[in-house]
Design a protein around this motif. Structure first.
Motif, PDB file in Angstrom:
ATOM      1  N   ILE A 116      28.452 -39.434 -47.920  1.00 59.65           N
ATOM      2  CA  ILE A 116      29.668 -40.128 -47.494  1.00 59.65           C
ATOM      3  C   ILE A 116      30.890 -39.223 -47.641  1.00 59.65           C
ATOM      4  N   GLY A 117      30.668 -37.947 -47.905  1.00 61.28           N
ATOM      5  CA  GLY A 117      31.769 -37.001 -47.987  1.00 61.28           C
ATOM      6  C   GLY A 117      32.410 -36.903 -49.345  1.00 61.28           C
ATOM      7  N   LEU A 118      31.750 -37.432 -50.378  1.00 63.94           N
ATOM      8  CA  LEU A 118      32.243 -37.366 -51.749  1.00 63.94           C
ATOM      9  C   LEU A 118      31.143 -36.864 -52.677  1.00 63.94           C
ATOM     10  N   PRO A 119      31.505 -36.236 -53.795  1.00 63.04           N
ATOM     11  CA  PRO A 119      30.486 -35.846 -54.775  1.00 63.04           C
ATOM     12  C   PRO A 119      29.727 -37.054 -55.302  1.00 63.04           C
ATOM     13  N   ARG A 120      28.532 -36.809 -55.769  1.00 68.89           N
ATOM     14  CA  ARG A 120      27.697 -37.878 -56.318  1.00 68.89           C
ATOM     15  C   ARG A 120      28.418 -38.565 -57.473  1.00 68.89           C
ATOM     16  N   GLY A 121      28.333 -39.883 -57.508  1.00 66.33           N
ATOM     17  CA  GLY A 121      28.980 -40.652 -58.561  1.00 66.33           C
ATOM     18  C   GLY A 121      30.379 -41.115 -58.221  1.00 66.33           C
ATOM     19  N   LEU A 122      30.833 -40.814 -56.988  1.00 69.64           N
ATOM     20  CA  LEU A 122      32.149 -41.252 -56.539  1.00 69.64           C
ATOM     21  C   LEU A 122      32.005 -42.086 -55.273  1.00 69.64           C
ATOM     22  N   ALA A 123      32.970 -42.966 -55.039  1.00 65.66           N
ATOM     23  CA  ALA A 123      32.975 -43.785 -53.827  1.00 65.66           C
ATOM     24  C   ALA A 123      34.413 -44.138 -53.493  1.00 65.66           C
ATOM     25  N   TYR A 124      34.660 -44.382 -52.214  1.00 64.65           N
ATOM     26  CA  TYR A 124      35.995 -44.790 -51.791  1.00 64.65           C
ATOM     27  C   TYR A 124      36.285 -46.213 -52.283  1.00 64.65           C
ATOM     28  N   ALA A 125      37.557 -46.463 -52.567  1.00 60.56           N
ATOM     29  CA  ALA A 125      37.950 -47.759 -53.120  1.00 60.56           C
ATOM     30  C   ALA A 125      37.611 -48.910 -52.183  1.00 60.56           C
ATOM     31  N   CYS A 126      37.760 -48.696 -50.865  1.00 59.31           N
ATOM     32  CA  CYS A 126      37.456 -49.772 -49.921  1.00 59.31           C
ATOM     33  C   CYS A 126      35.965 -50.115 -49.942  1.00 59.31           C
ATOM     34  N   LEU A 127      35.110 -49.111 -50.121  1.00 58.00           N
ATOM     35  CA  LEU A 127      33.680 -49.365 -50.287  1.00 58.00           C
ATOM     36  C   LEU A 127      33.432 -50.105 -51.598  1.00 58.00           C
ATOM     37  N   CYS A 128      34.170 -49.720 -52.638  1.00 52.49           N
ATOM     38  CA  CYS A 128      34.003 -50.393 -53.931  1.00 52.49           C
ATOM     39  C   CYS A 128      34.374 -51.861 -53.852  1.00 52.49           C
ATOM     40  N   GLU A 129      35.439 -52.190 -53.112  1.00 52.45           N
ATOM     41  CA  GLU A 129      35.802 -53.602 -52.973  1.00 52.45           C
ATOM     42  C   GLU A 129      34.692 -54.377 -52.282  1.00 52.45           C
ATOM     43  N   THR A 130      34.075 -53.771 -51.282  1.00 51.80           N
ATOM     44  CA  THR A 130      32.959 -54.434 -50.594  1.00 51.80           C
ATOM     45  C   THR A 130      31.816 -54.682 -51.562  1.00 51.80           C
ATOM     46  N   MET A 131      31.497 -53.694 -52.401  1.00 50.18           N
ATOM     47  CA  MET A 131      30.460 -53.863 -53.421  1.00 50.18           C
ATOM     48  C   MET A 131      30.833 -54.984 -54.386  1.00 50.18           C
ATOM     49  N   LEU A 132      32.075 -54.968 -54.860  1.00 48.77           N
ATOM     50  CA  LEU A 132      32.498 -55.953 -55.856  1.00 48.77           C
ATOM     51  C   LEU A 132      32.446 -57.370 -55.302  1.00 48.77           C
ATOM     52  N   MET A 133      32.851 -57.542 -54.041  1.00 49.83           N
ATOM     53  CA  MET A 133      32.792 -58.876 -53.452  1.00 49.83           C
ATOM     54  C   MET A 133      31.357 -59.354 -53.321  1.00 49.83           C
ATOM     55  N   ALA A 134      30.439 -58.424 -53.030  1.00 50.72           N
ATOM     56  CA  ALA A 134      29.025 -58.799 -52.962  1.00 50.72           C
ATOM     57  C   ALA A 134      28.484 -59.127 -54.346  1.00 50.72           C
ATOM     58  N   LEU A 135      28.828 -58.316 -55.343  1.00 49.78           N
ATOM     59  CA  LEU A 135      28.355 -58.548 -56.702  1.00 49.78           C
ATOM     60  C   LEU A 135      28.891 -59.865 -57.263  1.00 49.78           C
ATOM     61  N   GLU A 136      30.102 -60.229 -56.863  1.00 48.88           N
ATOM     62  CA  GLU A 136      30.734 -61.455 -57.342  1.00 48.88           C
ATOM     63  C   GLU A 136      30.335 -62.675 -56.523  1.00 48.88           C
ATOM     64  N   GLY A 137      29.685 -62.446 -55.369  1.00 50.78           N
ATOM     65  CA  GLY A 137      29.318 -63.553 -54.509  1.00 50.78           C
ATOM     66  C   GLY A 137      30.516 -64.228 -53.868  1.00 50.78           C
ATOM     67  N   GLN A 138      31.578 -63.464 -53.625  1.00 50.51           N
ATOM     68  CA  GLN A 138      32.785 -64.056 -53.041  1.00 50.51           C
ATOM     69  C   GLN A 138      32.556 -64.421 -51.584  1.00 50.51           C
ATOM     70  N   ARG A 139      33.034 -65.592 -51.195  1.00 51.25           N
ATOM     71  CA  ARG A 139      32.815 -66.092 -49.848  1.00 51.25           C
ATOM     72  C   ARG A 139      34.110 -66.284 -49.063  1.00 51.25           C
ATOM     73  N   ALA A 140      35.234 -65.915 -49.657  1.00 48.71           N
ATOM     74  CA  ALA A 140      36.513 -66.004 -48.952  1.00 48.71           C
ATOM     75  C   ALA A 140      36.828 -64.651 -48.334  1.00 48.71           C
ATOM     76  N   HIS A 141      37.168 -64.647 -47.051  1.00 42.78           N
ATOM     77  CA  HIS A 141      37.518 -63.398 -46.377  1.00 42.78           C
ATOM     78  C   HIS A 141      38.721 -62.736 -47.053  1.00 42.78           C
ATOM     79  N   ALA A 142      38.734 -61.415 -47.047  1.00 39.80           N
ATOM     80  CA  ALA A 142      39.897 -60.631 -47.483  1.00 39.80           C
ATOM     81  C   ALA A 142      40.343 -59.812 -46.282  1.00 39.80           C
ATOM     82  N   VAL A 143      40.960 -60.494 -45.315  1.00 43.13           N
ATOM     83  CA  VAL A 143      41.339 -59.859 -44.055  1.00 43.13           C
ATOM     84  C   VAL A 143      42.853 -59.890 -43.915  1.00 43.13           C
TER      85      VAL A 143
END
Length: 377
Positions: A300-327
């Protein structure tokens, strides 16, 4: 004896990206031979050939105590998918065609089982922050901009010691991330002066008025100024750039000696020649988080163990089971929810990257003026 209650797996997510300024280089991340295709051929192929959505990476949870790259959970948390449209095409081509390509990628994400879909890079602004995409039962959309705003403010606080004048310029202040960052800084100011830079005068004036009212209500004395051109950046000690452009907007002539820059854009909006032509200037890549508990299987263009914040938010919403859009425009309340979610999942990371990156290369977070750090790049 009571049977154990089964733990439901976290929601699967998909995160959408696209080729940036150098299409061939980014397509090579999907499959190396694709990087041999000339840039002009790629531009034509992306527009005229029915190219499908392409898989770029699988995202897995790293097992506790694992060390090797293979010691991960083989049940993916999610997927990173490439929308086959270049950055300039996303901004300049017919809007219906562009959104159609993004809709196809969302359909592919749903086929993979995604219940949360993140809109990376320019796929967010060209869909009005996801509001132009059609609803799908059971699918939650996010731009990822709220957690990006949170990490941006964290990074600005880390960088402030290297900008002793305390004058902060926010380029793209009225955008989705920019306006959220500005509102967060109004609640907890840093520096002595802030200049808000954006093109649209009415939105800019309204934001400045809102920020000034918040500061007055909180008894703060931060000076707020506005500007509509990059010339205003020349007075700033610390510059954060948060625009949605496809080209380098911030160049050498815009920066004062010893300036510090936080580039929070994809594709990046800082001129790459700054790394060599301006050794007095420190440029830090923004919106990057450390995720040691996550294994991204792909480039993804980053060293191993790093991720872009926007990708992290997507992960966090999935981990939290959030069902409200953040648009639409990111808001401070959601940024704080994402901050709190990151703390709940701190075993996976979701903290500001340490060390920082500058044009993709590691640099220490500064504790003094950047001239003391020497040449970067």
């Amino acid at each position: 004896m009571t049977a154990p209650v089964p733990v439901a797996p976290p929601a699967t997510f998909a995160f959408l990206v696209h080729p940036r300024a150098d299409v061939a280089a980014d397509m090579a991340r999907v499959w190396r031979p694709l990087g041999l295709v000339p840039e002009g051929v790629w531009r034509s192929a992306l527009r005229h050939l029915p190219l499908p959505t392409l898989p770029l990476a699988g995202v897995h949870r790293r097992m506790p105590g694992s060390a090797g790259s293979g010691d991960v959970n083989d049940s993916p948390l999610g997927h990173v998918l490439v929308v086959p449209v270049g950055a300039r095409q996303l901004l300049c081509e017919d809007r219906r065609w562009v959104i159609g390509k993004i809709e196809q990628a969302v359909d592919h994400a749903v086929e993979l089982g995604a219940s949360v879909v993140g809109l990376g890079a320019l796929t967010a602004p060209v869909t009005a922050g996801g509001r132009l995409l059609r609803e799908r039962p059971g699918v939650t959309f996010t731009t990822g901009n709220a957690f990006t705003a949170h990490l941006t403010v964290e990074a600005l606080r880390r960088l402030l010691p290297a900008a002793p004048g305390g004058h902060v310029a926010v380029v793209g202040a009225t955008g989705s991330v920019g306006s959220c960052v500005v509102r967060m800084l109004a609640d907890e100011p840093l520096g002595t002066e802030v200049t808000l830079i954006a093109r649209e005068p009415k939105r800019l004036a309204a934001l400045a008025q809102e920020v000034t009212a918040t500061l007055t209500r909180n008894g703060e004395t931060l000076t707020v100024r506005t500007a509509r051109t990059m010339d205003a950046v020349r007075r700033a000690d610390l510059v954060v750039i948060l625009t949605s452009a496809a080209d380098a907007l911030l160049r050498s002539e815009h920066l004062k000696p010893g300036a510090v820059v936080l580039d929070d854009t994809q594709p990046r909006n800082t001129d790459p020649t700054l790394a060599t032509h301006r050794p007095d200037v420190l440029v830090v890549d923004g919106g990057v988080a450390a995720v040691p508990g996550i294994d991204v299987r792909g480039d993804i263009g980053l060293p191993r163990g790093l991720a872009y914040a926007c990708l992290c938010e997507t992960m966090l919403m999935a981990l939290e089971g959030q069902r409200a859009h953040a648009v639409g425009t990111a808001d401070v309340a959601h940024a704080r929810r994402m901050r709190d979610a990151a703390r709940r999942h701190s075993d996976l990371g979701f903290t500001l990257a340490e060390p920082a990156l500058s044009f993709g290369r590691p640099v220490p977070w500064p504790t003094a003026a950047p001239v003391l750090l020497g040449r970067v790049g």
